[in-house]
Each structure stands twice: as structure tokens, then as C-alpha cells.
Scaffold this active site. Structure first.
Site, PDB file in Angstrom:
ATOM      1  N   GLU A  29       0.868  -1.181   0.000  1.00 45.56           N
ATOM      2  CA  GLU A  29       0.000   0.000   0.000  1.00 45.56           C
ATOM      3  C   GLU A  29       0.901   1.224   0.000  1.00 45.56           C
ATOM      4  OE1 GLU A  29      -3.125   0.003  -0.446  1.00 45.56           O
ATOM      5  OE2 GLU A  29      -3.540  -2.126  -0.193  1.00 45.56           O
ATOM      6  N   CYS A  32      -1.536   9.269   2.013  1.00 44.04           N
ATOM      7  CA  CYS A  32      -1.217   8.699   0.702  1.00 44.04           C
ATOM      8  C   CYS A  32      -2.279   9.022  -0.346  1.00 44.04           C
ATOM      9  CB  CYS A  32      -1.037   7.189   0.819  1.00 44.04           C
ATOM     10  SG  CYS A  32      -2.434   6.331   1.574  1.00 44.04           S
TER      11      CYS A  32
END
Length: 397
Positions: A129, A164
């Protein structure tokens, strides 16, 4: 966890088929510092729901949360199934030397390459991720006030850009940019006041290393004079004010790496369709955002841009929908989790076919006579007529 029944096949008649989810075994989860509790516990829940044993390595950049996990979890969960390992690079290196049945890592692409290389030695599957430069394309046919609020809260409301999926840069048209800039400035002042460095609603930069990195991006001579709002910095307090920049060059440092902070460049184009080429010239992002009411532009955006996830007319909220898989593509990651997808990420889907001892067909076995071959071709091709014509000579007597 219940086995999933699926259709069986004619060539195995009579039979039944199902998919059985079984745990992978012992998994390693290396979590990130920017949302340290959520990004630590969320994949752990998926892993133990799937029946695995778990080792969680929290980020050393968020030591308070790491210490919390190490202190609290052993009091409430089975310590033979869930272990917490605190530490830094040396401890992570030792962990990666071990053989795992799966590794999930949340962080940056540089460390991800190290983890992927270590996993390859044992053929260990991974979920990565990561992040990337998440673009926001803004059309002119929108509710500008709502769009500005949603962009601002998605950028600075999510950990002051240290997320993110936070917007990394905006693309809009030259003609519309003045209105968008004014709306963003007005919204920033409304949310964080005339002196945003004193706002209690803005996060600090996580540490001095990241503060220096962000300062380096602002100090790039290619963006000199491009700051149109904000830019204030306080190294002692590790604070940087929400900062807007206009029309910085694509070869600037800020456009070559993920910003992961409170700086937001605005890039202008003559036509919004030019934005697709700009986005696709960079590594695939974890998220891509579009603000528009044009159905045609929505469809082109969806079909032309590859990203881990997409959101139309808002930012970051897709992360909260557990019915959607969350993960990256290309350099923004591989694999996905959240909700049922977390369970799937930590299970092996085992196909099981069960037959009885009736239904033997001689054509399956040698010697393969022309009649048997005709029967087998009819079965494989789904040719009912040939199947009926050949079946009587092929059934076991």
C-alpha cells in the site's frame, strides 16, 4: 469463511464444486506512521478474521502509537497469535529475513522495493500500500464553493497533506484558475484563520527529516516566485502553513516526487483533456479525483486514467467505503484490502471438486478410438447434436 458453492462442469458430471477460504499461515504487517493506529489495526483485523497468526511491526516514526500497541494488545488478544515487534531498521531487517506466508506493507515505494526483494527469496506474496502523486482535475461547470471545501479538507484536513490519498496537485484550465485560486484561499482562511500557523486544526510535520524534505521542495529555484498563498514555516514547531503554488514547471522537484505535506501546486492547461496526458506521463497514482458535471468528461477520465481508486466530485472519501477495495496499481502498490477484501487478502481460495463413483464414461480412458475422440470433442465444444450421436457408443456397459 463459509465455503462458496459454484457451478460444476459437464465433464465431471455428477459432481459438486466449491471454493474454500483457508488461512495463509503466519503473516507480517508493517504499518505506517501517518495514521498509525488505523493503518496498524485495520489489516490485523482482516488477517486474524481469516485465521492467520500475525506479527505487527508499527512504524518507529510514531513511537507513542507503537508503544501503545505493544503495551495494550497483549492484555486483550491471544499473544500466541498476535505479536508486536517494536524497533527501527535493524528489527525490520531481521523480520524480513524470516519466511512469512504473506507480507502487507504500508509506506513508500523505496522501502517497498526492499520488502519485495526480501519476500522474493521465499516466494512470499505481498500487499504493498504505497502512494504517488494523486491528481485533482477541476472543470469549470461545478459548484465551486463545495469543490473548494472538499479539496481543502482532503488535502489539509487529512493530516496536513501527510496522507497517501491526499490531493498532490490540481489541474485546471488557465481561464478558470483565478476563480479556483480565490475559492481555495477563501476556504483556507475560513477553516484555519488568518494565522494558520496558530491553528489547532492543522497537524505538524511528523519529524525534522520530513520538514527538511518539504523545505527542499519549496527552495527549488524552479518554483521560486510561484507561491501564491501561504509558505510560512516554523522549524522549531515543525509547522508549515497550507501553501498554494501556481504553474510550477513539470521538471521541478515538487512535480517529480510525492509531496506528502501541505504544499499544493496548481497546473493550468488550455483544455482539460490535456490533463489526461499529464497524469499518464507519471507513475500510476493511488487515487485520482475529478470535479465536473460533464458525463462525457467523467467517462473519459474513468477510461483514460489508471489509478488505485477514483472519486468524482470529492476527495479521500472512497477510503471509508469498506465495500470498495482499497489498493494501488503500478508504483502506487499491489493488492488491496478493507472490509471483505481484507479477509480475501489473507486467505487462499482453495478450489474443491467432489465426485461420486457413478457416471463413469469410457471415452475418458484409453484406448482413444475414433468414436471416443468424437465424443470428447463434442463435450469440449459443447456440441449437443454430436454428443447425443456419440454417447451411446461411449457409455460404460
Amino acid at each position: 469463511m463459509k465455503p462458496e458453492k459454484v457451478s460444476s462442469i459437464l465433464t465431471a458430471f455428477p459432481s459438486s464444486s466449491k471454493i474454500v477460504s483457508e488461512p495463509l499461515g503466519v503473516v507480517l504487517i508493517i504499518s505506517a506512521w501517518n495514521f498509525p493506529f488505523l493503518l496498524g489495526i485495520d489489516p490485523v483485523i482482516g488477517a486474524i478474521a481469516a485465521g492467520n497468526a500475525v506479527v505487527l511491526k508499527p512504524s518507529e516514526s510514531s513511537p507513542a502509537t507503537s508503544s501503545l500497541f505493544a503495551r495494550i494488545l497483549p492484555s486483550y488478544v491471544d499473544s500466541s497469535c498476535i505479536k508486536i515487534v517494536e524497533g527501527s531498521i535493524s528489527e525490520t531487517t531481521r523480520l524480513l529475513e524470516q519466511k512469512w506466508d504473506k507480507i502487507l506493507y504500508t509506506g513508500n515505494a523505496i522501502v517497498a522495493r526492499i520488502i519485495l526483494a526480501a519476500a522474493a527469496k521465499h516466494l512470499t506474496p505481498v500487499v504493498l500500500e504505497l502512494g504517488g502523486k494523486c491528481p485533482v482535475v477541476v472543470d469549470s461547470d461545478i459548484d465551486l464553493k463545495a469543490a473548494a471545501r472538499r479539496i481543502v479538507v482532503g488535502k489539509w484536513g487529512t493530516n496536513n497533506g501527510q496522507a497517501c490519498i491526499a490531493p498532490d496537485y490540481i489541474i485546471t484550465t488557465k481561464s478558470f484558475s483565478p476563480k479556483l485560486v480565490d475559492a481555495l484561499k477563501t476556504t483556507l482562511e475560513k477553516f484555519y484563520g488568518k494565522e494558520p500557523m496558530k491553528s489547532e486544526d492543522l497537524s505538524r510535520v511528523v519529524n525534522s527529516n520530513h520538514f527538511s524534505r518539504l523545505t527542499r521542495l519549496l527552495a527549488d529555484e524552479k518554483v521560486s516566485g510561484k507561491v501564491i498563498h501561504g509558505g510560512e514555516r516554523d522549524e522549531k514547531q515543525l509547522k508549515i502553513a497550507p501553501t498554494l503554488l501556481l504553474d510550477i514547471p513539470d521538471d521541478s522537484l515538487m512535480m517529480q516526487e510525492e509531496i506528502f505535506g501541505p504544499l499544493l501546486p496548481i497546473i493550468t492547461v488550455d483544455n482539460l483533456e490535456e490533463s489526461f496526458d499529464l497524469i499518464n506521463s507519471k507513475p500510476k497514482p493511488l487515487a485520482a479525483y475529478l470535479f465536473t458535471t460533464s458525463k462525457k468528461l467523467k467517462e473519459k477520465f474513468l477510461n483514460s486514467v489508471s489509478a488505485g481508486g477514483m472519486l468524482i466530485n470529492d476527495t479521500t472519501l472512497h477510503f471509508t467505503n469498506t465495500n470498495l477495495p482499497f489498493g494501488g496499481v503500478g508504483e502506487s502498490g499491489m493488492g488491496s484490502y478493507h472490509g471483505k477484501f481484507s479477509f480475501d487478502a489473507f486467505t487462499h481460495k482453495k478450489g474443491v471438486l467432489h465426485r461420486s463413483f457413478v457416471g463413469e464414461v469410457s471415452a475418458r480412458y484409453p484406448p482413444y478410438t475414433p468414436r471416443k475422440q468424437k465424443f470428447l470433442k463434442a463435450v469440449l465444444n459443447g456440441d449437443i447434436t454430436d454428443l447425443v450421436l456419440s454417447v451411446f457408443g461411449c457409455l460404460k456397459s
